[in-house]
Design a protein around this motif. Structure first.
Motif, PDB file in Angstrom:
ATOM      1  N   UNK A 100       0.819  -1.213   0.000  1.00  0.00           N
ATOM      2  CA  UNK A 100       0.000   0.000   0.000  1.00  0.00           C
ATOM      3  C   UNK A 100       0.851   1.259   0.000  1.00  0.00           C
ATOM      4  N   UNK A 101       0.422   2.187  -0.804  1.00  0.00           N
ATOM      5  CA  UNK A 101       1.132   3.439  -1.015  1.00  0.00           C
ATOM      6  C   UNK A 101       0.225   4.577  -0.658  1.00  0.00           C
ATOM      7  N   UNK A 102       0.716   5.491   0.133  1.00  0.00           N
ATOM      8  CA  UNK A 102      -0.139   6.585   0.556  1.00  0.00           C
ATOM      9  C   UNK A 102       0.562   7.927   0.440  1.00  0.00           C
ATOM     10  N   UNK A 103       0.034   8.763  -0.442  1.00  0.00           N
ATOM     11  CA  UNK A 103       0.589  10.098  -0.612  1.00  0.00           C
ATOM     12  C   UNK A 103       0.359  10.927   0.649  1.00  0.00           C
ATOM     13  N   UNK A 104      -0.763  10.675   1.309  1.00  0.00           N
ATOM     14  CA  UNK A 104      -1.049  11.391   2.554  1.00  0.00           C
ATOM     15  C   UNK A 104       0.057  11.138   3.575  1.00  0.00           C
ATOM     16  N   UNK A 105       0.404   9.882   3.767  1.00  0.00           N
ATOM     17  CA  UNK A 105       1.433   9.554   4.758  1.00  0.00           C
ATOM     18  C   UNK A 105       2.787  10.126   4.348  1.00  0.00           C
ATOM     19  N   UNK A 106       3.021  10.143   3.048  1.00  0.00           N
ATOM     20  CA  UNK A 106       4.270  10.716   2.564  1.00  0.00           C
ATOM     21  C   UNK A 106       4.331  12.199   2.942  1.00  0.00           C
TER      22      UNK A 106
ATOM     23  N   UNK B  40       4.887   2.520   3.857  1.00  0.00           N
ATOM     24  CA  UNK B  40       3.762   3.014   3.054  1.00  0.00           C
ATOM     25  C   UNK B  40       4.219   3.580   1.717  1.00  0.00           C
ATOM     26  N   UNK B  98      -7.322   8.555  -2.186  1.00  0.00           N
ATOM     27  CA  UNK B  98      -6.612   7.352  -2.572  1.00  0.00           C
ATOM     28  C   UNK B  98      -7.595   6.245  -2.923  1.00  0.00           C
TER      29      UNK B  98
END
Lengths: 188, 188
Positions: A100-106, B40, B98
């Motif tokens: 899972x990839x999350x721009x928010x977390x980035x 993430x 997302x």
DNA sequence: AAATGCATGTAACGCGTTACATGATTTT
DNA sequence: AAAATCATGTAACGCGTTACATGCATTT
């Protein structure tokens, strides 16, 4: 199916799954998907039409032309015995770990580069989005309970809805907690 | 940046973010990512090297060749003022919603097509995977608290870890609940 | 007259992964 | 002697989205 190293796509099986609930055209399947698996799966026409053709050439579905006066022709697809078998085999196979990839977390991770209000803003936004989703899930549940009362698939459909609820609830809780912590840290 | 309709990728900004924590080569950044945003976010060399070149041609990073006896040359990248500005602008922009896709949920949704034991098996698997993750998060937290004590970014790093915990916890709870319900439904 | 819905499809594009290529050094 | 680590890169491929093309019917 076969497929060397990395290959594999769930798309054909998503379509087979939808067809297992009854025949339909590509257009139908798009709408059917939106109204059922839409919360965790989506398909575009650019995927659907070519994939249906491939499924047909493999004998997993059949296709019939339904002409109707006034309206465009429809290509109605039906799942075959072989298709049903392929679907069941896929369902039985262990699902791949979901990266899972999350721009928010980035953005949050690099939050010390910007004004704390920016990170807080992002958190507030997702919080309210997830609250909206929770309300949406309530409506969907009532809807399917009414419309498909007694259906064999019901427990499974509700289980996927429940996933969405747990997920949204967790994000809301996390956002609340994180907003508090960041505020406390800034005040120090 | 600009970018017509659909375009946009967080990758360049992930790299800028990593470079904001200090200069490094493509090789470095890969390892740095694995040890920080790895939970993430992930990048492959196939993305990293070309992206660094593009960032350089845009003036967002500079590149210096560091030759070292015995070992291969290193191309060490450093973020520029313009790069820092671009990063901050991106951090401030509202993150896109997302869209999440889950093969697990897809399999569960069509669970009535196969033996219930198959769905239960999938649920048990993810349950134990998420429990493993929770343990992993504990180790990671102790590790970064020790190694980077007092760092400005700490609250933000911990916030992303906390997200992982909430997420894993939610999935475990959901799996437990769903396993119980499916069992109860089958017994009826 | 314009917009929306029905219905099918293709082409182009972007993103990301995997595999491959190279080559020296260090570890097992 | 073999394998792993350091280090950089490219090519090929697959997946998925978006935009475009067509055309008739209905709704606004």
């Amino acid at each position: 199916m076969q497929s060397r190293p990395g290959r594999s796509s769930a798309t054909p099986f998503a379509l087979l799954g939808l067809l297992s609930q009854g025949p339909g055209s590509g257009y139908d399947l798009k709408r059917r998907a939106e109204g059922s698996v839409g919360h965790f799966w989506s398909e575009s026409y650019g995927q659907i039409y070519p994939t249906l053709k491939r499924l047909r050439s493999k004998g997993l579905v059949t296709c019939a032309v339904k002409a109707r006066a006034g309206k465009p022709d429809r290509l109605v697809y039906t799942i075959t015995r072989a298709g049903s078998k392929a679907l069941k085999d896929w369902l039985a196979a262990t699902p791949p770990g979901e990266p899972f990839r999350s721009a928010l977390l980035l953005k949050l991770f690099f939050g010390d580069q910007v004004d704390p209000a920016i990170s807080s803003g992002h958190l507030s936004s997702v919080r309210s989005e997830e609250l909206d989703r929770l309300k949406h899930y309530d409506r969907v549940e009532q809807d399917i309970r009414r419309r498909y009362a007694g259906a064999r698939g019901m427990p499974y459909w509700l289980a996927t809805l429940s996933y969405g609820r747990h997920r949204s609830r967790a994000i809301v809780d996390w956002a609340d907690e994180t907003l508090r912590r960041l505020e406390a840290g800034a005040k120090k």
